[in-house]
Design a protein around this motif. Structure first.
Motif, PDB file in Angstrom:
ATOM      1  N   PRO A 102       0.822  -1.206   0.000  1.00 39.13           N
ATOM      2  CA  PRO A 102       0.000   0.000   0.000  1.00 39.13           C
ATOM      3  C   PRO A 102       0.854   1.252   0.000  1.00 39.13           C
ATOM      4  O   PRO A 102       1.998   1.236   0.458  1.00 39.13           O
ATOM      5  CB  PRO A 102      -0.772  -0.128   1.325  1.00 39.13           C
ATOM      6  N   LEU A 103       0.252   2.313  -0.510  1.00 40.80           N
ATOM      7  CA  LEU A 103       0.940   3.604  -0.483  1.00 40.80           C
ATOM      8  C   LEU A 103       0.927   4.145   0.936  1.00 40.80           C
ATOM      9  O   LEU A 103       0.007   3.868   1.713  1.00 40.80           O
ATOM     10  CB  LEU A 103       0.197   4.600  -1.387  1.00 40.80           C
ATOM     11  N   PRO A 104       1.937   4.922   1.294  1.00 36.78           N
ATOM     12  CA  PRO A 104       1.876   5.592   2.590  1.00 36.78           C
ATOM     13  C   PRO A 104       0.812   6.694   2.562  1.00 36.78           C
ATOM     14  O   PRO A 104       0.326   7.060   1.483  1.00 36.78           O
ATOM     15  CB  PRO A 104       3.285   6.184   2.735  1.00 36.78           C
ATOM     16  N   ALA A 105       0.467   7.202   3.733  1.00 38.22           N
ATOM     17  CA  ALA A 105      -0.487   8.307   3.820  1.00 38.22           C
ATOM     18  C   ALA A 105       0.120   9.417   4.660  1.00 38.22           C
ATOM     19  O   ALA A 105       0.978   9.162   5.527  1.00 38.22           O
ATOM     20  CB  ALA A 105      -1.796   7.814   4.435  1.00 38.22           C
ATOM     21  N   ALA A 106      -0.313  10.635   4.416  1.00 36.39           N
ATOM     22  CA  ALA A 106       0.204  11.794   5.145  1.00 36.39           C
ATOM     23  C   ALA A 106       0.074  11.588   6.648  1.00 36.39           C
ATOM     24  O   ALA A 106      -0.916  11.006   7.129  1.00 36.39           O
ATOM     25  CB  ALA A 106      -0.550  13.042   4.714  1.00 36.39           C
ATOM     26  N   GLU A 107       1.068  12.023   7.367  1.00 35.80           N
ATOM     27  CA  GLU A 107       1.160  11.981   8.839  1.00 35.80           C
ATOM     28  C   GLU A 107       1.667  10.645   9.371  1.00 35.80           C
ATOM     29  O   GLU A 107       2.000  10.541  10.545  1.00 35.80           O
ATOM     30  CB  GLU A 107      -0.186  12.326   9.531  1.00 35.80           C
ATOM     31  N   LYS A 124       8.854  10.913   8.297  1.00 38.05           N
ATOM     32  CA  LYS A 124       7.457  11.329   8.449  1.00 38.05           C
ATOM     33  C   LYS A 124       6.884  11.657   7.073  1.00 38.05           C
ATOM     34  O   LYS A 124       7.431  12.483   6.336  1.00 38.05           O
ATOM     35  CB  LYS A 124       7.351  12.561   9.340  1.00 38.05           C
ATOM     36  N   ILE A 125       5.794  10.983   6.731  1.00 41.32           N
ATOM     37  CA  ILE A 125       5.159  11.220   5.434  1.00 41.32           C
ATOM     38  C   ILE A 125       4.401  12.550   5.501  1.00 41.32           C
ATOM     39  O   ILE A 125       3.567  12.757   6.391  1.00 41.32           O
ATOM     40  CB  ILE A 125       4.161  10.084   5.079  1.00 41.32           C
ATOM     41  N   GLU A 126       4.709  13.440   4.562  1.00 43.11           N
ATOM     42  CA  GLU A 126       4.016  14.733   4.526  1.00 43.11           C
ATOM     43  C   GLU A 126       2.919  14.757   3.471  1.00 43.11           C
ATOM     44  O   GLU A 126       1.870  15.358   3.679  1.00 43.11           O
ATOM     45  CB  GLU A 126       5.004  15.854   4.227  1.00 43.11           C
ATOM     46  N   THR A 144      12.923  13.739   7.170  1.00 44.17           N
ATOM     47  CA  THR A 144      13.766  12.896   8.013  1.00 44.17           C
ATOM     48  C   THR A 144      14.873  13.775   8.596  1.00 44.17           C
ATOM     49  O   THR A 144      15.000  14.945   8.256  1.00 44.17           O
ATOM     50  CB  THR A 144      14.319  11.681   7.219  1.00 44.17           C
ATOM     51  N   ASN A 145      15.651  13.201   9.506  1.00 53.15           N
ATOM     52  CA  ASN A 145      16.703  13.983  10.156  1.00 53.15           C
ATOM     53  C   ASN A 145      17.753  14.436   9.140  1.00 53.15           C
ATOM     54  O   ASN A 145      18.150  13.659   8.275  1.00 53.15           O
ATOM     55  CB  ASN A 145      17.357  13.128  11.252  1.00 53.15           C
ATOM     56  N   LYS A 146      18.239  15.665   9.305  1.00 55.81           N
ATOM     57  CA  LYS A 146      19.215  16.203   8.342  1.00 55.81           C
ATOM     58  C   LYS A 146      20.503  15.375   8.276  1.00 55.81           C
ATOM     59  O   LYS A 146      21.198  15.369   7.258  1.00 55.81           O
ATOM     60  CB  LYS A 146      19.545  17.658   8.700  1.00 55.81           C
ATOM     61  N   LYS A 147      20.799  14.635   9.341  1.00 59.90           N
ATOM     62  CA  LYS A 147      22.028  13.828   9.311  1.00 59.90           C
ATOM     63  C   LYS A 147      21.946  12.724   8.243  1.00 59.90           C
ATOM     64  O   LYS A 147      22.957  12.131   7.880  1.00 59.90           O
ATOM     65  CB  LYS A 147      22.323  13.215  10.688  1.00 59.90           C
ATOM     66  N   HIS A 148      20.736  12.486   7.729  1.00 62.63           N
ATOM     67  CA  HIS A 148      20.573  11.463   6.687  1.00 62.63           C
ATOM     68  C   HIS A 148      20.635  12.037   5.273  1.00 62.63           C
ATOM     69  O   HIS A 148      20.317  11.342   4.301  1.00 62.63           O
ATOM     70  CB  HIS A 148      19.237  10.730   6.862  1.00 62.63           C
ATOM     71  N   LEU A 149      21.042  13.313   5.144  1.00 66.70           N
ATOM     72  CA  LEU A 149      21.023  13.983   3.836  1.00 66.70           C
ATOM     73  C   LEU A 149      21.670  13.147   2.734  1.00 66.70           C
ATOM     74  O   LEU A 149      21.129  13.030   1.634  1.00 66.70           O
ATOM     75  CB  LEU A 149      21.721  15.348   3.946  1.00 66.70           C
ATOM     76  N   TYR A 150      22.839  12.563   3.037  1.00 65.83           N
ATOM     77  CA  TYR A 150      23.565  11.817   1.988  1.00 65.83           C
ATOM     78  C   TYR A 150      23.395  10.291   2.131  1.00 65.83           C
ATOM     79  O   TYR A 150      24.086   9.537   1.451  1.00 65.83           O
ATOM     80  CB  TYR A 150      25.049  12.185   2.017  1.00 65.83           C
ATOM     81  N   ASP A 151      22.490   9.863   3.018  1.00 67.51           N
ATOM     82  CA  ASP A 151      22.280   8.425   3.220  1.00 67.51           C
ATOM     83  C   ASP A 151      20.873   7.972   2.831  1.00 67.51           C
ATOM     84  O   ASP A 151      20.689   6.882   2.305  1.00 67.51           O
ATOM     85  CB  ASP A 151      22.512   8.043   4.686  1.00 67.51           C
ATOM     86  N   PHE A 152      19.885   8.820   3.135  1.00 69.34           N
ATOM     87  CA  PHE A 152      18.494   8.428   2.891  1.00 69.34           C
ATOM     88  C   PHE A 152      18.244   8.194   1.400  1.00 69.34           C
ATOM     89  O   PHE A 152      18.688   8.968   0.554  1.00 69.34           O
ATOM     90  CB  PHE A 152      17.549   9.522   3.388  1.00 69.34           C
ATOM     91  N   ILE A 153      17.505   7.128   1.105  1.00 65.16           N
ATOM     92  CA  ILE A 153      17.148   6.879  -0.304  1.00 65.16           C
ATOM     93  C   ILE A 153      15.712   6.399  -0.467  1.00 65.16           C
ATOM     94  O   ILE A 153      15.116   6.588  -1.521  1.00 65.16           O
ATOM     95  CB  ILE A 153      18.130   5.864  -0.961  1.00 65.16           C
ATOM     96  N   ALA A 154      15.139   5.784   0.586  1.00 63.90           N
ATOM     97  CA  ALA A 154      13.805   5.187   0.409  1.00 63.90           C
ATOM     98  C   ALA A 154      13.101   5.053   1.751  1.00 63.90           C
ATOM     99  O   ALA A 154      13.707   5.269   2.809  1.00 63.90           O
ATOM    100  CB  ALA A 154      13.943   3.810  -0.245  1.00 63.90           C
ATOM    101  N   ILE A 155      11.821   4.701   1.659  1.00 59.52           N
ATOM    102  CA  ILE A 155      11.046   4.423   2.877  1.00 59.52           C
ATOM    103  C   ILE A 155      10.615   2.963   2.858  1.00 59.52           C
ATOM    104  O   ILE A 155      10.503   2.349   1.801  1.00 59.52           O
ATOM    105  CB  ILE A 155       9.799   5.325   2.996  1.00 59.52           C
ATOM    106  N   ARG A 156      10.412   2.457   4.042  1.00 65.77           N
ATOM    107  CA  ARG A 156       9.911   1.073   4.141  1.00 65.77           C
ATOM    108  C   ARG A 156       9.007   0.981   5.375  1.00 65.77           C
ATOM    109  O   ARG A 156       9.292   1.603   6.392  1.00 65.77           O
ATOM    110  CB  ARG A 156      11.087   0.107   4.315  1.00 65.77           C
ATOM    111  N   GLY A 157       7.956   0.209   5.268  1.00 63.67           N
ATOM    112  CA  GLY A 157       7.052  -0.144   6.354  1.00 63.67           C
ATOM    113  C   GLY A 157       6.782   0.890   7.436  1.00 63.67           C
ATOM    114  O   GLY A 157       7.677   1.480   7.989  1.00 63.67           O
ATOM    115  N   ARG A 158       5.541   1.050   7.714  1.00 67.46           N
ATOM    116  CA  ARG A 158       5.058   1.954   8.746  1.00 67.46           C
ATOM    117  C   ARG A 158       5.604   1.520  10.107  1.00 67.46           C
ATOM    118  O   ARG A 158       5.751   0.338  10.379  1.00 67.46           O
ATOM    119  CB  ARG A 158       3.529   1.794   8.781  1.00 67.46           C
ATOM    120  N   ILE A 159       5.911   2.494  10.983  1.00 63.23           N
ATOM    121  CA  ILE A 159       6.371   2.156  12.342  1.00 63.23           C
ATOM    122  C   ILE A 159       5.161   1.991  13.239  1.00 63.23           C
ATOM    123  O   ILE A 159       4.265   2.796  13.216  1.00 63.23           O
ATOM    124  CB  ILE A 159       7.295   3.255  12.876  1.00 63.23           C
TER     125      ILE A 159
END
Ligand code: SF4
Ligand code: SF4
Length: 159
Positions: A102-107, A124-126, A144-159
Motif C-alpha cells: 500500500p501507499l503511505p499516507a500523510a502523517e 514522516k510522510i508529509e 527525516t533527520n538532516k544527518k541522513h542527507l547523503y544516506d536516505f534513499i527510500a522508505i519502508r514499512g510503517r512504524i
C-alpha cells in the motif's frame, strides 16, 4: 562500490548534490551514474534544468539555478534515480518515487532506509501524490533527520 554491489560511494553521491546553501530550496538530485540511452528526466522538466545533450547516452547534468524542485522528473525517471532534497532546519525534506502498495499516507511515520537497504531512522510522510500523468509512480514527500542527507534513499514499512 557501484560496479560490485550497486551502491555508490559517498563521493559519487555527494557529487550529485549542490552545496547546502542551495538546498535551502528544493533541488533535484539525479543519481544516474551509468551512461545509458535514456532521457525522460531531461524532456519532462518544464524548466529545462536537466541537460543530456545530443548524445542520449550522456549522463544528465542539473542546472540547480533553474530547478524549482517541482518533482516532475522524479516520477518521470524509469530508473527511479531521482529525488528532490531540501534542508528544513534540522531536517531534510525529500520527494521520492514510490511504486509499492500500500501507499503511505500523510502523517504516518515510516522507516528511513539507506542505499544498502538498512534502516537508518524515521521518515514522516508529509504528502503523497499520484496523478494520471504519473503512470502508477507515486511522489512521496517525507521529512527525516538532516544527518541522513547523503544516506536516505527510500522508505519502508510503517512504524
Ligand atoms: S525537480 Fe522539477 S524543475 Fe527540478 S529538474 Fe526536476 S522537473 Fe526540473
Ligand atoms: S530518466 Fe532517469 S535513468 Fe534516464 S537518464 Fe534520466 S536520470 Fe538517468
Amino acid at each position: 562500490m557501484l560496479n560490485k554491489d550497486g551502491i555508490p560511494t559517498q563521493e559519487q553521491i555527494r557529487s550529485c548534490f549542490p552545496g547546502e546553501s542551495a538546498l535551502l530550496k528544493p533541488k533535484a538530485i539525479v543519481e544516474c551514474y551509468e551512461e545509458i540511452p535514456c532521457n525522460p528526466c531531461s524532456t519532462s522538466c518544464p524548466f529545462h534544468a536537466i541537460t543530456i545533450g545530443e548524445n542520449i547516452n550522456h549522463r544528465p547534468t542539473v542546472d540547480f539555478s533553474l530547478c524549482t524542485g517541482c518533482g516532475i522528473c522524479v516520477f518521470s525517471c524509469p530508473g527511479l534515480a531521482i529525488s528532490v532534497a531540501q534542508i528544513v532546519g534540522d531536517q531534510v525534506r525529500f520527494k521520492i518515487s514510490y511504486e509499492m502498495l500500500p501507499l503511505p499516507a500523510a502523517e504516518e511515520i515510516w522507516t528511513a532506509v539507506n542505499r544498502a537497504g538498512e534502516i537508518i531512522g524515521e521518515a514522516k510522510i508529509e504528502k503523497v501524490t499520484l496523478g494520471k500523468a504519473q503512470d502508477k509512480t507515486a511522489l512521496v514527500q517525507v521529512l527525516t533527520n538532516k544527518k541522513h542527507l547523503y544516506d536516505f534513499i527510500a522508505i519502508r514499512g510503517r512504524i
